[in-house]
Design a protein around this motif. Sequence first.
Motif, mmCIF file in Angstrom:
data_model
loop_
_atom_site.group_PDB
_atom_site.id
_atom_site.type_symbol
_atom_site.label_atom_id
_atom_site.label_comp_id
_atom_site.label_asym_id
_atom_site.label_seq_id
_atom_site.Cartn_x
_atom_site.Cartn_y
_atom_site.Cartn_z
ATOM 1 N N GLY A 63 0.828 -1.201 0.000
ATOM 2 C CA GLY A 63 0.000 0.000 0.000
ATOM 3 C C GLY A 63 0.856 1.242 0.000
ATOM 4 O O GLY A 63 1.713 1.410 0.874
ATOM 5 N N LEU A 64 0.658 2.111 -0.996
ATOM 6 C CA LEU A 64 1.361 3.392 -1.068
ATOM 7 C C LEU A 64 0.402 4.470 -0.579
ATOM 8 O O LEU A 64 -0.540 4.841 -1.285
ATOM 9 C CB LEU A 64 1.817 3.686 -2.498
ATOM 10 C CG LEU A 64 3.007 2.845 -2.953
ATOM 11 C CD1 LEU A 64 2.540 1.572 -3.615
ATOM 12 C CD2 LEU A 64 3.865 3.641 -3.890
ATOM 13 N N LEU A 65 0.626 4.943 0.630
ATOM 14 C CA LEU A 65 -0.278 5.885 1.275
ATOM 15 C C LEU A 65 0.001 7.319 0.833
ATOM 16 O O LEU A 65 1.152 7.684 0.577
ATOM 17 C CB LEU A 65 -0.139 5.791 2.790
ATOM 18 C CG LEU A 65 -0.369 4.419 3.417
ATOM 19 C CD1 LEU A 65 -0.162 4.490 4.922
ATOM 20 C CD2 LEU A 65 -1.759 3.909 3.099
ATOM 21 N N PRO A 66 -1.033 8.153 0.804
ATOM 22 C CA PRO A 66 -0.825 9.550 0.434
ATOM 23 C C PRO A 66 -0.137 10.363 1.533
ATOM 24 O O PRO A 66 0.571 11.321 1.247
ATOM 25 C CB PRO A 66 -2.240 10.067 0.169
ATOM 26 C CG PRO A 66 -3.139 9.156 0.919
ATOM 27 C CD PRO A 66 -2.444 7.826 0.962
ATOM 28 N N ALA A 67 -0.308 9.981 2.777
ATOM 29 C CA ALA A 67 0.248 10.727 3.909
ATOM 30 C C ALA A 67 1.698 10.333 4.179
ATOM 31 O O ALA A 67 2.200 9.339 3.647
ATOM 32 C CB ALA A 67 -0.602 10.478 5.159
ATOM 33 N N ALA A 68 2.339 11.092 5.044
ATOM 34 C CA ALA A 68 3.738 10.837 5.396
ATOM 35 C C ALA A 68 3.863 9.891 6.587
ATOM 36 O O ALA A 68 4.958 9.669 7.089
ATOM 37 C CB ALA A 68 4.445 12.155 5.697
ATOM 38 N N ASP A 69 2.744 9.341 7.047
ATOM 39 C CA ASP A 69 2.784 8.370 8.138
ATOM 40 C C ASP A 69 1.837 7.217 7.817
ATOM 41 O O ASP A 69 1.164 7.234 6.796
ATOM 42 C CB ASP A 69 2.426 9.029 9.480
ATOM 43 C CG ASP A 69 1.053 9.664 9.468
ATOM 44 O OD1 ASP A 69 0.117 9.112 8.839
ATOM 45 O OD2 ASP A 69 0.889 10.720 10.103
#
Length: 175
Positions: A63-69
Motif C-alpha cells: 500500500g502506497l499511502l498519500p500521507a507521510a505516516d
Amino acid sequence: MDRVTVQVAVCGPADCSPQEERWAREVGRLLAGRGAVVVCGGQGGVMAAVAAGARAAGGTVVGLLPAADRAGACPDLTVVIPTGLGQARNVLIVNSADAVIVVGGSWGTLSEVAHAMRRGGVPVVALGGWRVLDRDGREPPGVRHAATPAEAVRLAFPPDADSGTDDAFRDAADC
C-alpha cells in the motif's frame, strides 16, 4: 534478477459501492492465486477490499499511502509505504505495476487510468467505473473493459504471464 514477481496495481475509490467492494475482494483473491503482488493506495473502499482478498488468499499487498505516516492504512497490507505525496502517489502506484486493474471510479481513479495510459506498455483493465470518450464521442483504444473479476484478471494476465516474470506483461500491450 532473472525472475521478477508480477505486480498488479488495483485502483478504485475509497468510497465504493457494495458491488465494487465484492469485485475488488475477488480480484485480490484471484491475483494472489496467480502469485502476483498487489499494489494499491492502501486505504479504504476498493483498496481495503482488494487487500483483504489478496491477504486472505496468502498474497502480498503493498500500500502506497498519500500521507507521510501510516495512519489510515488498511489492516490487510503486507507492506505500508507512507509517501507524503498526497494524490501524486497515484503515479507511483501505476508505475510500480506490470498491469493495472481499475474497479469502479472516482476522480482519483480516473487520474490513475490516465497515468497508466500515458505510461503505455501495460494492460489497463476497467471493471465498472469510468468510460472515457474522445472528442468524437468514441472510446479511445487502450482500456479493456471486463464484466467480472475473473475476466479482469484474465485480461491483465496474458496467457504466457504464468511464467512469473514481467516479460510477459511487456509483450501483452497488444493483446
